[in-house]
Design a protein around this motif. Structure first.
Motif, PDB file in Angstrom:
ATOM      1  N   HIS A 134       7.015  -1.134  -9.583  1.00  0.00           N
ATOM      2  CA  HIS A 134       6.880  -0.964  -8.130  1.00  0.00           C
ATOM      3  C   HIS A 134       6.673   0.503  -7.711  1.00  0.00           C
ATOM      4  O   HIS A 134       5.833   0.799  -6.854  1.00  0.00           O
ATOM      5  CB  HIS A 134       8.152  -1.531  -7.475  1.00  0.00           C
ATOM      6  CG  HIS A 134       8.219  -1.342  -6.004  1.00  0.00           C
ATOM      7  ND1 HIS A 134       7.728  -2.258  -5.115  1.00  0.00           N
ATOM      8  CD2 HIS A 134       8.720  -0.333  -5.249  1.00  0.00           C
ATOM      9  CE1 HIS A 134       7.918  -1.826  -3.887  1.00  0.00           C
ATOM     10  NE2 HIS A 134       8.528  -0.660  -3.941  1.00  0.00           N
ATOM     11  N   SER A 175      10.849   6.727  -1.115  1.00  0.00           N
ATOM     12  CA  SER A 175      11.075   5.410  -0.508  1.00  0.00           C
ATOM     13  C   SER A 175      12.560   5.200  -0.285  1.00  0.00           C
ATOM     14  O   SER A 175      13.362   6.140  -0.401  1.00  0.00           O
ATOM     15  CB  SER A 175      10.495   4.334  -1.422  1.00  0.00           C
ATOM     16  OG  SER A 175      11.320   4.211  -2.552  1.00  0.00           O
ATOM     17  N   GLY A 233      14.457   3.572  -2.212  1.00  0.00           N
ATOM     18  CA  GLY A 233      15.154   3.560  -3.491  1.00  0.00           C
ATOM     19  C   GLY A 233      14.828   4.743  -4.389  1.00  0.00           C
ATOM     20  O   GLY A 233      15.503   4.975  -5.391  1.00  0.00           O
ATOM     21  N   ASP A 244      18.289   6.068   6.283  1.00  0.00           N
ATOM     22  CA  ASP A 244      18.957   4.833   6.725  1.00  0.00           C
ATOM     23  C   ASP A 244      20.441   5.072   7.005  1.00  0.00           C
ATOM     24  O   ASP A 244      20.988   4.579   8.002  1.00  0.00           O
ATOM     25  CB  ASP A 244      18.786   3.727   5.668  1.00  0.00           C
ATOM     26  CG  ASP A 244      17.322   3.302   5.508  1.00  0.00           C
ATOM     27  OD1 ASP A 244      16.541   3.494   6.453  1.00  0.00           O
ATOM     28  OD2 ASP A 244      16.957   2.782   4.436  1.00  0.00           O
ATOM     29  N   PRO A 283      15.393  -0.206  10.176  1.00  0.00           N
ATOM     30  CA  PRO A 283      15.495   0.842   9.170  1.00  0.00           C
ATOM     31  C   PRO A 283      15.524   2.238   9.800  1.00  0.00           C
ATOM     32  O   PRO A 283      14.843   2.493  10.798  1.00  0.00           O
ATOM     33  CB  PRO A 283      14.235   0.648   8.326  1.00  0.00           C
ATOM     34  CG  PRO A 283      13.267  -0.041   9.221  1.00  0.00           C
ATOM     35  CD  PRO A 283      14.061  -0.824  10.220  1.00  0.00           C
ATOM     36  N   GLY A 308      14.421   5.229   8.908  1.00  0.00           N
ATOM     37  CA  GLY A 308      13.282   6.158   8.882  1.00  0.00           C
ATOM     38  C   GLY A 308      12.522   6.187  10.200  1.00  0.00           C
ATOM     39  O   GLY A 308      12.460   7.223  10.874  1.00  0.00           O
ATOM     40  N   ALA A 366      12.728   9.113  13.116  1.00  0.00           N
ATOM     41  CA  ALA A 366      11.491   9.827  13.472  1.00  0.00           C
ATOM     42  C   ALA A 366      11.248   9.755  14.981  1.00  0.00           C
ATOM     43  O   ALA A 366      10.879  10.739  15.621  1.00  0.00           O
ATOM     44  CB  ALA A 366      10.313   9.229  12.706  1.00  0.00           C
ATOM     45  N   ALA A 412       5.282   7.448   5.435  1.00  0.00           N
ATOM     46  CA  ALA A 412       4.805   7.117   6.789  1.00  0.00           C
ATOM     47  C   ALA A 412       5.294   8.151   7.809  1.00  0.00           C
ATOM     48  O   ALA A 412       4.843   8.155   8.952  1.00  0.00           O
ATOM     49  CB  ALA A 412       5.306   5.728   7.186  1.00  0.00           C
ATOM     50  N   ASN A 413       6.198   9.038   7.384  1.00  0.00           N
ATOM     51  CA  ASN A 413       6.805   9.995   8.321  1.00  0.00           C
ATOM     52  C   ASN A 413       5.803  11.078   8.764  1.00  0.00           C
ATOM     53  O   ASN A 413       5.261  11.809   7.945  1.00  0.00           O
ATOM     54  CB  ASN A 413       8.026  10.633   7.646  1.00  0.00           C
ATOM     55  CG  ASN A 413       8.805  11.512   8.588  1.00  0.00           C
ATOM     56  OD1 ASN A 413       8.447  12.657   8.815  1.00  0.00           O
ATOM     57  ND2 ASN A 413       9.860  10.963   9.168  1.00  0.00           N
ATOM     58  N   CYS A 417       1.924   2.467   3.066  1.00  0.00           N
ATOM     59  CA  CYS A 417       3.019   3.319   2.572  1.00  0.00           C
ATOM     60  C   CYS A 417       4.262   2.487   2.303  1.00  0.00           C
ATOM     61  O   CYS A 417       4.902   2.623   1.268  1.00  0.00           O
ATOM     62  CB  CYS A 417       3.343   4.415   3.588  1.00  0.00           C
ATOM     63  SG  CYS A 417       2.025   5.622   3.755  1.00  0.00           S
TER      64      CYS A 417
END
Ligand code: KG4
Ligand code: ZN
Length: 358
Positions: free
Chosen positions: A111, A146, A148, A177, A188, A190, A194, A294-295, A318
């Motif tokens: 992944h 990510s 993880g 998170d 979530p 993130g 943002a 994605a930030n 993303c």
């Protein structure tokens, strides 16, 4: 060559069809965010049950949206590591069964490695922003961030990479998170941090950057604890005060200031290390991957500080999706023999240092 990619390692059930590793014909993502947000994080048992309910409709929709049938599919790719074991099992069992009965070659995909391959998609269905004009070139430096994982990887070619550094504790997405939870923003964390940060003062709270022996390793748990202590100070309570009650004592201005101050340091840490790796290894391309890619602040700081142009993948590629799995599946299909659908196992914890399929 058409690849059907299937992803179910955490809380997204996803499938996509990709042509020749670069053209996205369909991208179906069933997010479980609404189910898990009530708990402030992913509940593994609930995630697995939800995957069972939607995995087959999601795969069918990926074929329908791509205007193809099973006969058109040349090979299948499925995430088999790493992730939540129950979640991984649903996607991989579905893929193994379908590969067997439809007689399709099947490739088990890592992944985290696949996140980088979101950047190899350059055309296809319309997404939030235009695709990069061309595929990245090797040597390729990838910052994968990510929920993880936080890691810097140098790819010399497909399946040939070295891990420059990785997280020693919390991944950066996990820190987003957890900090969101402390300051009372929804899961979530993130996207909600943002958003709150847009109205905040990023200099308001002085927060630390971790110093580690390997300059490419990451550590975010100290930053998260520093936010917790600063919130306790701001609320006039000590560490014995229940942390789940802290956010009730913050107003929106303070919440935004904490979000902005945390985001600034977290992003600066990622960018400092990426710029250092760029200087040392002089890659031909740099990409970012994983949900935290994605930030917008990360994209802004990287574009500003990296002495090279960087092409960004559309937001929906993303976070977790089947397209990145299919894209990496294409290169594996060209370069190695398929896995056995009767025996392909899931591996909940598998570092990229231990996977070399080339
Ligand atoms: O890659 P991903 O979808 O799942 C994992 O493989 O972990 O990443 C999810 C993580 C979450 O921690 C989420 O808070 C974070 O990506 N995330 C963001 C943003 N969008 C998602 N973090 C910062 N800014 C964002 N805009
Ligand atoms: Zn992911």
């Amino acid at each position: 060559m058409l690849i059907l990619g299937i992803e179910s390692s955490c809380d997204e059930t996803a499938a996509a069809v990709v042509r020749d590793g670069h053209e996205l014909l369909s991208n179906v993502v069933n997010s479980q965010i609404d189910i898990h947000s009530a708990y402030g994080g992913v509940i593994p048992e609930i995630a697995a049950r939800s995957h069972i309910e939607v995995i087959l409709p999601v795969i069918e929709k990926a074929l329908v949206d791509a205007h193809v049938t099973w006969d058109d599919i040349d090979a299948m790719a499925v995430t088999h590591a790493p992730g939540l074991i129950g979640s991984l099992l649903i996607g991989s069992l579905a893929a193994r069964t379908l590969a067997y009965i439809k007689s399709k070659p099947l490739y088990g995909i890592h992944h985290v490695e696949a996140h980088t391959y979101a950047n190899f998609l350059t055309s296809g269905i319309k997404l939030s922003i235009p695709y990069p004009e061309k595929q990245p070139e090797f040597p390729l430096l990838s910052l994968t961030v990510s929920g993880g994982h936080s890691q810097l990887v140098l790819f010399e070619g497909h399946g040939k990479y070295s891990l420059l550094g990785q997280t020693r504790d919390d991944a950066v997405g996990e820190a987003f998170d957890k900090v969101a939870k402390i300051i009372g923003l929804p899961y979530p964390g993130g996207p909600s941090i943002a958003k709150a940060a847009e109205a905040g003062d990023a200099q308001k709270y002085a927060l630390p950057k971790a110093k580690l022996q390997n300059p490419y390793d990451f550590s975010f748990s100290g930053l998260k604890t520093a936010v917790l202590r600063a919130v306790q100070r701001e609320c006039g309570v000590d560490h014995t005060f229940p942390s789940f009650k802290l956010s009730e004592r913050l107003d929106d201005v303070k919440r935004s200031n904490f979000a902005a101050s945390f985001q600034r340091i977290a992003v600066e840490t990622l960018v400092d290390k990426t710029v250092k790796a760029y200087r040392e290894f002089q890659p031909k391309s740099v990409v970012i991957a994983g949900g935290v890619a994605a930030n917008q602040e990360l994209r802004r700081q990287l574009s500003h500080r990296l002495p090279t142009d960087i092409a960004y993948a559309p937001m929906e590629l993303c976070t977790d999706n089947g397209a990145m799995i299919a894209a990496l599946g294409y290169y594996q299909a060209k370069l190695r023999s398929p896995d056995n659908p009767l025996t392909l196992s899931v591996v909940p914890s598998l570092s990229m240092t231990k996977t070399s399929w080339q």
